[in-house]
Scaffold this motif. Structure first.
Motif, PDB file in Angstrom:
ATOM      1  N   ILE A 308       0.839  -1.200   0.000  1.00 38.62           N
ATOM      2  CA  ILE A 308       0.000   0.000   0.000  1.00 38.62           C
ATOM      3  C   ILE A 308       0.871   1.246   0.000  1.00 38.62           C
ATOM      4  CG2 ILE A 308      -1.738   1.298   1.294  1.00 38.62           C
ATOM      5  CD1 ILE A 308      -2.635  -1.385   2.515  1.00 38.62           C
ATOM      6  N   ASP A 309       0.646   2.105  -0.966  1.00 41.49           N
ATOM      7  CA  ASP A 309       1.303   3.411  -1.041  1.00 41.49           C
ATOM      8  C   ASP A 309       0.245   4.467  -0.746  1.00 41.49           C
ATOM      9  OD1 ASP A 309       2.480   5.830  -1.725  1.00 41.49           O
ATOM     10  OD2 ASP A 309       3.489   5.048  -3.507  1.00 41.49           O
ATOM     11  N   LEU A 310       0.157   4.881   0.512  1.00 41.50           N
ATOM     12  CA  LEU A 310      -0.908   5.793   0.919  1.00 41.50           C
ATOM     13  C   LEU A 310      -0.815   7.145   0.222  1.00 41.50           C
ATOM     14  CD1 LEU A 310      -1.103   5.033   4.747  1.00 41.50           C
ATOM     15  CD2 LEU A 310      -2.792   4.440   3.009  1.00 41.50           C
ATOM     16  N   ILE A 311       0.386   7.602  -0.040  1.00 42.08           N
ATOM     17  CA  ILE A 311       0.538   8.894  -0.707  1.00 42.08           C
ATOM     18  C   ILE A 311      -0.028   8.819  -2.121  1.00 42.08           C
ATOM     19  CG2 ILE A 311       2.210  10.576  -1.565  1.00 42.08           C
ATOM     20  CD1 ILE A 311       3.972   9.870   0.825  1.00 42.08           C
ATOM     21  N   ALA A 312       0.287   7.742  -2.841  1.00 45.49           N
ATOM     22  CA  ALA A 312      -0.253   7.572  -4.193  1.00 45.49           C
ATOM     23  C   ALA A 312      -1.758   7.390  -4.162  1.00 45.49           C
ATOM     24  CB  ALA A 312       0.412   6.376  -4.875  1.00 45.49           C
ATOM     25  N   LEU A 313      -2.258   6.622  -3.217  1.00 40.31           N
ATOM     26  CA  LEU A 313      -3.699   6.391  -3.139  1.00 40.31           C
ATOM     27  C   LEU A 313      -4.452   7.655  -2.741  1.00 40.31           C
ATOM     28  CD1 LEU A 313      -3.955   2.852  -1.505  1.00 40.31           C
ATOM     29  CD2 LEU A 313      -4.065   3.476  -3.918  1.00 40.31           C
ATOM     30  N   GLY A 314      -3.769   8.558  -2.044  1.00 41.24           N
ATOM     31  CA  GLY A 314      -4.412   9.814  -1.679  1.00 41.24           C
ATOM     32  C   GLY A 314      -4.852  10.625  -2.883  1.00 41.24           C
ATOM     33  N   ASP A 315      -4.235  10.392  -4.026  1.00 40.60           N
ATOM     34  CA  ASP A 315      -4.629  11.080  -5.254  1.00 40.60           C
ATOM     35  C   ASP A 315      -5.743  10.361  -5.994  1.00 40.60           C
ATOM     36  OD1 ASP A 315      -2.683  13.042  -4.876  1.00 40.60           O
ATOM     37  OD2 ASP A 315      -1.149  11.878  -5.938  1.00 40.60           O
ATOM     38  N   LEU A 316      -6.106   9.143  -5.538  1.00 40.19           N
ATOM     39  CA  LEU A 316      -7.040   8.310  -6.294  1.00 40.19           C
ATOM     40  C   LEU A 316      -8.328   7.982  -5.554  1.00 40.19           C
ATOM     41  CD1 LEU A 316      -4.410   5.698  -7.565  1.00 40.19           C
ATOM     42  CD2 LEU A 316      -5.390   7.570  -8.895  1.00 40.19           C
ATOM     43  N   VAL A 317      -8.260   7.958  -4.219  1.00 38.49           N
ATOM     44  CA  VAL A 317      -9.372   7.457  -3.414  1.00 38.49           C
ATOM     45  C   VAL A 317      -9.926   8.587  -2.549  1.00 38.49           C
ATOM     46  CG1 VAL A 317     -10.049   5.764  -1.669  1.00 38.49           C
ATOM     47  CG2 VAL A 317      -8.317   5.157  -3.379  1.00 38.49           C
ATOM     48  N   PRO A 318     -11.248   8.757  -2.500  1.00 37.78           N
ATOM     49  CA  PRO A 318     -11.813   9.872  -1.734  1.00 37.78           C
ATOM     50  C   PRO A 318     -11.836   9.662  -0.229  1.00 37.78           C
ATOM     51  CG  PRO A 318     -13.569   8.597  -2.754  1.00 37.78           C
ATOM     52  CD  PRO A 318     -12.274   8.033  -3.277  1.00 37.78           C
ATOM     53  N   SER A 319     -11.786   8.391   0.206  1.00 43.87           N
ATOM     54  CA  SER A 319     -11.997   8.136   1.631  1.00 43.87           C
ATOM     55  C   SER A 319     -11.176   6.927   2.066  1.00 43.87           C
ATOM     56  CB  SER A 319     -13.482   7.897   1.910  1.00 43.87           C
ATOM     57  OG  SER A 319     -13.720   7.674   3.277  1.00 43.87           O
ATOM     58  N   PHE A 320     -10.684   6.965   3.314  1.00 40.73           N
ATOM     59  CA  PHE A 320      -9.862   5.895   3.855  1.00 40.73           C
ATOM     60  C   PHE A 320     -10.402   5.460   5.213  1.00 40.73           C
ATOM     61  CE2 PHE A 320      -7.264   8.033   0.810  1.00 40.73           C
ATOM     62  CZ  PHE A 320      -6.460   7.049   0.262  1.00 40.73           C
ATOM     63  N   SER A 321     -10.176   4.196   5.530  1.00 43.06           N
ATOM     64  CA  SER A 321     -10.573   3.651   6.825  1.00 43.06           C
ATOM     65  C   SER A 321      -9.334   3.087   7.504  1.00 43.06           C
ATOM     66  CB  SER A 321     -11.621   2.544   6.647  1.00 43.06           C
ATOM     67  OG  SER A 321     -12.022   2.028   7.901  1.00 43.06           O
ATOM     68  N   SER A 342      -0.427  11.373   5.441  1.00 44.43           N
ATOM     69  CA  SER A 342      -0.040  10.547   4.297  1.00 44.43           C
ATOM     70  C   SER A 342      -0.985  10.710   3.118  1.00 44.43           C
ATOM     71  CB  SER A 342       0.022   9.069   4.707  1.00 44.43           C
ATOM     72  OG  SER A 342       1.030   8.847   5.672  1.00 44.43           O
ATOM     73  N   VAL A 343      -2.287  10.709   3.368  1.00 46.77           N
ATOM     74  CA  VAL A 343      -3.253  10.746   2.261  1.00 46.77           C
ATOM     75  C   VAL A 343      -3.675  12.165   1.905  1.00 46.77           C
ATOM     76  CG1 VAL A 343      -4.092   8.466   2.902  1.00 46.77           C
ATOM     77  CG2 VAL A 343      -5.313  10.483   3.726  1.00 46.77           C
ATOM     78  N   GLY A 344      -3.384  13.125   2.782  1.00 46.40           N
ATOM     79  CA  GLY A 344      -3.742  14.512   2.517  1.00 46.40           C
ATOM     80  C   GLY A 344      -4.962  14.936   3.310  1.00 46.40           C
ATOM     81  N   LYS A 345      -4.914  16.142   3.828  1.00 44.15           N
ATOM     82  CA  LYS A 345      -5.991  16.622   4.697  1.00 44.15           C
ATOM     83  C   LYS A 345      -7.321  16.789   3.976  1.00 44.15           C
ATOM     84  CE  LYS A 345      -2.933  18.971   7.965  1.00 44.15           C
ATOM     85  NZ  LYS A 345      -2.571  20.252   8.629  1.00 44.15           N
ATOM     86  N   GLU A 346      -7.284  16.859   2.643  1.00 51.76           N
ATOM     87  CA  GLU A 346      -8.540  17.004   1.903  1.00 51.76           C
ATOM     88  C   GLU A 346      -9.279  15.678   1.771  1.00 51.76           C
ATOM     89  OE1 GLU A 346      -5.350  15.936  -1.013  1.00 51.76           O
ATOM     90  OE2 GLU A 346      -5.562  17.287   0.724  1.00 51.76           O
ATOM     91  N   ARG A 347      -8.638  14.560   2.131  1.00 53.54           N
ATOM     92  CA  ARG A 347      -9.275  13.243   2.052  1.00 53.54           C
ATOM     93  C   ARG A 347      -9.931  12.894   3.379  1.00 53.54           C
ATOM     94  NH1 ARG A 347     -10.027  12.864  -3.157  1.00 53.54           N
ATOM     95  NH2 ARG A 347      -8.124  12.583  -4.383  1.00 53.54           N
ATOM     96  N   GLU A 348     -11.032  12.177   3.295  1.00 54.59           N
ATOM     97  CA  GLU A 348     -11.716  11.717   4.497  1.00 54.59           C
ATOM     98  C   GLU A 348     -10.966  10.525   5.088  1.00 54.59           C
ATOM     99  OE1 GLU A 348     -16.293  10.669   5.355  1.00 54.59           O
ATOM    100  OE2 GLU A 348     -15.253   9.119   4.203  1.00 54.59           O
ATOM    101  N   VAL A 349     -10.641  10.611   6.366  1.00 54.10           N
ATOM    102  CA  VAL A 349     -10.051   9.489   7.082  1.00 54.10           C
ATOM    103  C   VAL A 349     -11.016   9.076   8.189  1.00 54.10           C
ATOM    104  CG1 VAL A 349      -8.155   8.690   8.538  1.00 54.10           C
ATOM    105  CG2 VAL A 349      -7.680  10.173   6.579  1.00 54.10           C
ATOM    106  N   ARG A 350     -11.529   7.866   8.073  1.00 60.06           N
ATOM    107  CA  ARG A 350     -12.405   7.293   9.087  1.00 60.06           C
ATOM    108  C   ARG A 350     -11.556   6.395   9.971  1.00 60.06           C
ATOM    109  NH1 ARG A 350     -17.779   7.841   6.964  1.00 60.06           N
ATOM    110  NH2 ARG A 350     -18.501   6.564   8.709  1.00 60.06           N
ATOM    111  N   VAL A 351     -11.872   6.323  11.240  1.00 62.60           N
ATOM    112  CA  VAL A 351     -11.143   5.456  12.152  1.00 62.60           C
ATOM    113  C   VAL A 351     -12.095   4.387  12.681  1.00 62.60           C
ATOM    114  CG1 VAL A 351     -11.554   7.042  14.079  1.00 62.60           C
ATOM    115  CG2 VAL A 351      -9.763   5.324  14.262  1.00 62.60           C
TER     116      VAL A 351
END
Length: 402
Positions: A308-321, A342-351
């Motif tokens: 998993i490359d979180l930085i790369a996925l931050g440009d592709l995926v709107p939301s992370f868990s 890692s994914v960028g503050k503009e992306r949704e991060v759910r915990v």
């Protein structure tokens, strides 16, 4: 805040749809995350009619013919899928003003792996010994993942929550596993690497000497299996370079291209069906699942071990868990902060938090972890899992959210 509770279809079937949703509404959560496609398991289910629940691989709906008729891999169908439990749940949640998310296990499927061993991970010795782990580099697996994503999105869910959409780990490739050899963390990591033809070809195309990497893994892991002392310390790129050499590290890093491109295809497919992808990184579970005491390295920093490359996925995926399986609220804060960066503050991060054992012993601890997650930038706090926890433990949720 759109907090959610993870729920199994068997929970709803056993207790009754209205009863489950009434209780969830009392927890002040905004949505339900339902297991639309799941894997084999034996679970203690304390408040279900069956106190011990056996789960099987498969989907809780009929696979759409236009998506799967021309594919080699087709998901097994769960018992009772013909009753369309997801349709009933979608209507019931909509009537209550609640959201519905489709929890989907992608590449962890023992039934498909046993029936099609060539699509599973092949280790450095040439063994197909992890039938539960479908290889994300295999073309048939990639087609299956995209079709499964579309199929779940078509159930009318607000999002598709993608579990196991990456490489697996050596310690979770089958059920009832035994190992009486002292394997260190780096030894187990070497044994988790896939050296199938597709993985090796992809790595070679990226300039990696894949055959040398395989030979080094086989040499080192073989020596430990023959009685040499196991590796010591955590798996980091620097430590792995010293232990196994630069070719192995380069091979491990090359896997991120496989996962990133697959996730991009899956995300695009989900979007095309009118939903969105929530990408779940299992690193937090790998580190703290059994006791809530993860090793020092933060989950976001160790995600590369799963490809998993979180930085790369931050440009592709709107939301992370992010799975924050830790007892210490400060560790939860650190893990979530690392994900956000890692994914960028503009992306949704759910915990995702566990309200009970093994990492939450009191209501105050759960509330402290919710506060820590929010303060570190979590957009939502979700809870795992309804059917696995006694009611008194579930009753901690509304207080923690408040």
């Amino acid at each position: 805040m759109d907090s959610s509770v993870y729920v199994f279809v068997e929970d709803v079937r056993g207790e009754g749809l209205d009863k489950v949703l009434d209780r969830l509404a009392g927890y002040n959560v905004a949505s339900v995350t339902i297991a639309a496609a799941y894997h084999r398991a034996r679970d203690v289910t304390p408040h279900s009619p069956s106190r011990l629940t056996l789960r099987v691989d498969g989907v809780h709906f009929t696979p759409p013919a236009d998506l799967f008729d021309d594919l080699r891999l087709v998901p097994p169908v769960q018992p009772g899928a013909a009753d369309e439990p997801l349709t009933a749940l979608r209507h019931a949640t909509a009537e209550r003003g609640m959201g519905l998310h489709g929890w989907t296990v992608f590449l962890h499927n023992t039934t498909l792996g046993l029936a099609n061993p060539d699509v599973t991970v092949r280790n450095c010795f040439g063994d197909r010994g992890s039938p539960a782990d479908l290889c994300p580099a295999h073309p048939d697996v990639r087609l299956y993942a995209v079709a499964l994503a579309r199929a779940v999105a078509r159930q009318g869910v607000d999002s598709v929550v993608a579990e196991a959409l990456h490489f697996g780990t050596f310690g979770h490739g089958y059920h009832h596993e035994r190992c009486f050899v002292g394997l260190g963390p780096m030894d187990a990591f070497l044994l988790s690497l896939c050296f199938c033809d597709h993985c090796m070809r992809r790595a070679t195309d990226l300039g990696v000497n894949a055959e040398v990497a395989r030979e080094e893994c086989a040499r080192i892991a073989g020596a430990v299996l023959d009685g040499d002392p196991p590796s010591q310390g955590e798996v980091t790129r620097a430590a792995l370079t010293a232990y196994a050499g630069p070719d192995v590290v380069a091979y491990a890093r090359a896997r991120s291209e496989t996962v990133t491109s697959l996730v991009a295809d899956v995300s695009a497919a989900v979007t095309a069906e009118g939903s969105k992808l929530v990408y779940m990184d299992a690193s937090g579970a790998c580190k703290g699942y059994s006791d809530g005491l993860p090793s020092p390295g933060l989950a976001a920093h160790d995600a590369w071990q799963l490809g998993i490359d979180l930085i790369a996925l931050g440009d592709l995926v709107p939301s992370f868990s992010a799975l924050a399986y830790a007892r210490d609220p400060a560790r939860v804060a650190d893990d979530i902060g690392a994900y956000v960066r890692s994914v960028g503050k503009e992306r949704e991060v759910r915990v995702v938090l566990r309200p009970g054992l093994p990492d939450t012993d009191t209501p105050d601890r759960l509330a402290a972890k919710v506060r820590a997650a929010r303060a570190s930038g979590a957009a939502a706090v979700d809870f795992y899992a309804y059917g696995l926890l006694p009611y008194p433990v579930l009753d901690r949720i509304p207080t923690a959210l408040a």
